[in-house]
Design an enzyme around this catalytic site. Structure first.
Site, PDB file in Angstrom:
ATOM      1  N   ASP A 193     125.224  25.441  22.660  1.00 40.42           N
ATOM      2  CA  ASP A 193     126.235  25.856  23.633  1.00 40.42           C
ATOM      3  C   ASP A 193     127.637  25.457  23.154  1.00 40.42           C
ATOM      4  O   ASP A 193     127.825  24.342  22.646  1.00 40.42           O
ATOM      5  CB  ASP A 193     125.932  25.156  24.964  1.00 40.42           C
ATOM      6  CG  ASP A 193     126.779  25.662  26.112  1.00 40.42           C
ATOM      7  OD1 ASP A 193     126.661  26.843  26.453  1.00 40.42           O
ATOM      8  OD2 ASP A 193     127.566  24.873  26.672  1.00 40.42           O
ATOM      9  N   GLU A 197     113.598  18.982   8.223  1.00 31.10           N
ATOM     10  CA  GLU A 197     112.483  18.047   8.012  1.00 31.10           C
ATOM     11  C   GLU A 197     111.210  18.545   8.701  1.00 31.10           C
ATOM     12  O   GLU A 197     110.125  18.055   8.427  1.00 31.10           O
ATOM     13  CB  GLU A 197     112.814  16.672   8.625  1.00 31.10           C
ATOM     14  CG  GLU A 197     113.896  15.913   7.930  1.00 31.10           C
ATOM     15  CD  GLU A 197     114.277  14.670   8.748  1.00 31.10           C
ATOM     16  OE1 GLU A 197     113.459  14.200   9.572  1.00 31.10           O
ATOM     17  OE2 GLU A 197     115.415  14.205   8.563  1.00 31.10           O
TER      18      GLU A 197
HETATM   19  C1  NOJ Z   1     128.391  28.844  27.577  1.00 35.67           C
HETATM   20  C2  NOJ Z   1     127.282  29.188  28.522  1.00 35.67           C
HETATM   21  O1  NOJ Z   1     126.650  30.365  28.094  1.00 35.67           O
HETATM   22  C3  NOJ Z   1     127.930  29.315  29.877  1.00 35.67           C
HETATM   23  O2  NOJ Z   1     127.046  29.867  30.814  1.00 35.67           O
HETATM   24  C4  NOJ Z   1     128.455  27.968  30.287  1.00 35.67           C
HETATM   25  O3  NOJ Z   1     129.168  28.104  31.493  1.00 35.67           O
HETATM   26  C5  NOJ Z   1     129.397  27.391  29.238  1.00 35.67           C
HETATM   27  N1  NOJ Z   1     128.911  27.560  27.909  1.00 35.67           N
HETATM   28  C6  NOJ Z   1     129.622  25.915  29.476  1.00 35.67           C
HETATM   29  O4  NOJ Z   1     128.469  25.189  29.156  1.00 35.67           O
END
Ligand code: NOJ
Length: 554
Positions: free
Chosen positions: A216, A266
């Site tokens: 993310d 790994e």
């Molecule tokens: C990207 C995620 O896809 C989204 O849904 C989220 O709000 C933001 N990152 C923050 O984590």
């Protein structure tokens, strides 16, 4: 031929580079399938639908965050990275899902959220209870405010969801950074303790058999330690061309990913990473997938592009070139849980996508949107590399634009004072069967956490399966042909001449994809057979908004 044991010693299970041309299905867990009738999807629900996903013909699933969370941002606010939220299930359920998916020939990717935790995470609670300058605070980004009493934020950074990116602690001159909601404090990646913690979290899940992790906001972890003002109105999800931005896409993130790659390597069976990194150009994106770094990275350019042939062709060329330079395959995406569904985007002349701030202006033509969405599926699945399918796009779901304000949960809605509707409209639970809500999403009587449009009775899986005219059967056929024909998947493409508005390319001398993005029909090249068409048409003239795969004589 699918193997029943992924990562095992079967015929396809250990195929080297399985991910390079994989089609991966995004499961937004809250909205996929609800086994217990509380209105929210769960792991047991996913397990009950694995047969559907296997038959659809995807290679893997990516499950959005399932960790314990106060759900300030749909689970992207993680309170404990080594457990499962009770509304989604238990660790035992997660392990059972991984095992079941493998037996169905499906790999499993999970979501890793390393930029921020939930404010309810034990670490943040400890930080709040500890004095400024303590090791507990050093896990997050605390700074002294400006002005005599520290009453102004340390700099001008803004949250992606609107408002300042800093929140002040009551009674202190200390502020903490949150590039997203205040309930999502940013971790301090200058701190080796944070690195060790995430290496351990990675091992926790890799030891449990996950085949990969989606990272993310992979472009956000490292911040300029001088914390300079950005001094410019900036939307993260529409990044500027700034290379030296104080918190997006900084050089330091790459060292983190090199260490993660060493760790994942790994493990047996090619465990992979896919980066979510909103960066200004394909060349910046390619830096995340250089040798020794992450395996793949979502390319969001098509997802942000209107129905525009010239622009699409440039996007395809630039991404192929940029990825080729680093030896990585491109990864195509038309929709995900952060943007308005592409059927709706294509139903308008122009749609600007800025993540939570998708601009959907003017009346929408859903019939046109569907026609184009069908064509776009054949375009995406004919391109070299891998692709992601967002749950429901195979059913032709549209963005639900009329959800009542009081039901909207996306923090972007409230933090923007309602100027951004947010992302709930693409997160409405999936219709599986039946004539009325909950459409098989949960047991009868379930009230889905977001209401489903009554018109979705015609879009249920049950209604579409076996109907050759349905978009679901189009996806089935496309995924089957893609799997069978060696021309698809990795490799290059060669453009052929066509009129303006035509996308016409060969994957090998025998297989060709044609998409008509213009307002006029055009004549298809000589061919021996139509392998698949996104809509029926007579003769040899390809009408507007249709795509076709052709087999040519070599
Ligand atoms: C990207 C995620 O896809 C989204 O849904 C989220 O709000 C933001 N990152 C923050 O984590």
């Amino acid at each position: 031929m699918r193997d029943a044991r992924i990562g095992g010693d079967g015929p396809d299970g250990d195929r080297q580079g399985w991910w390079r041309d994989a089609v991966i299905y995004e499961i937004y867990i809250r909205s996929f399938a609800d086994s217990d009738g509380n209105g929210v999807g769960d792991i047991t629900g996913i397990r009950s639908r694995l047969g559907y996903l296997r038959d659809l013909g995807v290679d893997a699933i990516w499950v959005t965050p399932w960790y314990p969370s106060p759900m300030a941002d749909g689970g992207y606010d993680v309170a404990d990275y080594r457990d499962i939220d009770p509304q989604f299930g238990t660790i035992a359920d997660a392990e059972a899902l991984i095992g079941d998916a493998h037996r169905h020939g499906l790999r499993v990717l999970i979501d890793l959220v390393p930029n921020h935790t939930s404010h309810r995470h034990r670490w943040f609670q400890e930080a709040l209870a500890s004095p400024p300058g303590s090791p507990q605070r050093a896990r997050y980004v605390f700074r002294t405010g400006l002005g005599p009493g520290g009453e102004r934020p340390p700099n001008d950074w803004t949250s992606v969801f609107g408002g300042p990116a800093w929140t002040r602690l009551p009674g202190e001159d200390q502020w903490y950074l949150h590039l997203f909601a205040p309930e999502q404090p940013d971790l301090n990646w200058e701190n080796p303790r944070v690195h060790r913690e995430f290496a351990s979290i990675l091992r926790f899940w890799l030891d449990r058999g996950v085949d990969g992790l989606r990272v993310d906001v992979a472009n956000a972890l490292v911040k300029d330690q001088d914390f300079p003002d950005v001094a410019e109105e900036l939307d993260v999800l529409e990044p500027t061309k700034l290379i030296d931005h104080p918190h997006w896409d900084r050089e330091g993130v790459h060292e983190i990913y090199r260490s993660w790659r060493r760790l994942a390597d790994e493990y047996p069976g090619e465990r992979i990473f896919v980066a979510e990194a909103w960066v200004p150009t394909p060349y910046r994106l390619a830096r995340y997938v250089r040798p020794g770094e992450l395996h793949s990275a979502f390319n969001f350019d098509l997802l942000r592009c209107s129905w525009d042939a010239e622009r699409m062709r440039t996007i395809i060329d630039d991404n192929l070139e940029a990825m080729d330079e680093v030896g990585a395959p491109p990864t195509w995406v038309l929709s995900n849980h952060d943007v308005a569904r592409h059927l709706t985007r294509y139903g308008r002349p122009h749609t600007a996508v800025f993540g939570p701030r998708t601009e959907l202006v003017g009346p929408v033509d859903l019939e046109l949107g569907l026609r184009r969405a069908r064509a776009a599926a054949l375009l995406m699945l004919a391109l070299p590399g891998g692709a992601y399918v967002y749950q429901g796009e195979e059913l032709g779901l549209w963005e639900v634009e009329d959800l009542p304000d009081e039901l909207l949960q996306d923090p972007a809605f409230r933090r923007s004072d309602g100027t951004a509707r947010g992302r709930d409209g693409c997160r409405v639970p999936i219709p599986w069967s039946g004539d009325s809500q909950p459409f098989g999403f949960g047991p009868s009587g379930t009230r889905p956490w977001l209401p489903q449009p009554p018109e979705w009775k015609d879009l249920t899986v049950e209604a579409q399966l076996g109907d050759p005219a349905s978009i679901l059967e189009l996806y089935h056929s496309a995924l089957r042909i893609r799997r069978e024909l060696p021309a698809f998947g990795e490799g290059g493409l060669k453009w052929l001449d066509g009129p303006p508005g035509a996308l016409l390319f060969e994957r090998d001398p025998t297989v060709l994809c044609a998409v008509n993005i213009s307002a006029e029909p055009f004549r298809l090249p000589e061919h021996a057979e139509v392998l698949l068409a996104s809509a029926q048409f007579p003769g040899n003239q390809l009408p507007p908004n249709i795509a076709v795969w052709l087999r040519r004589t070599a």
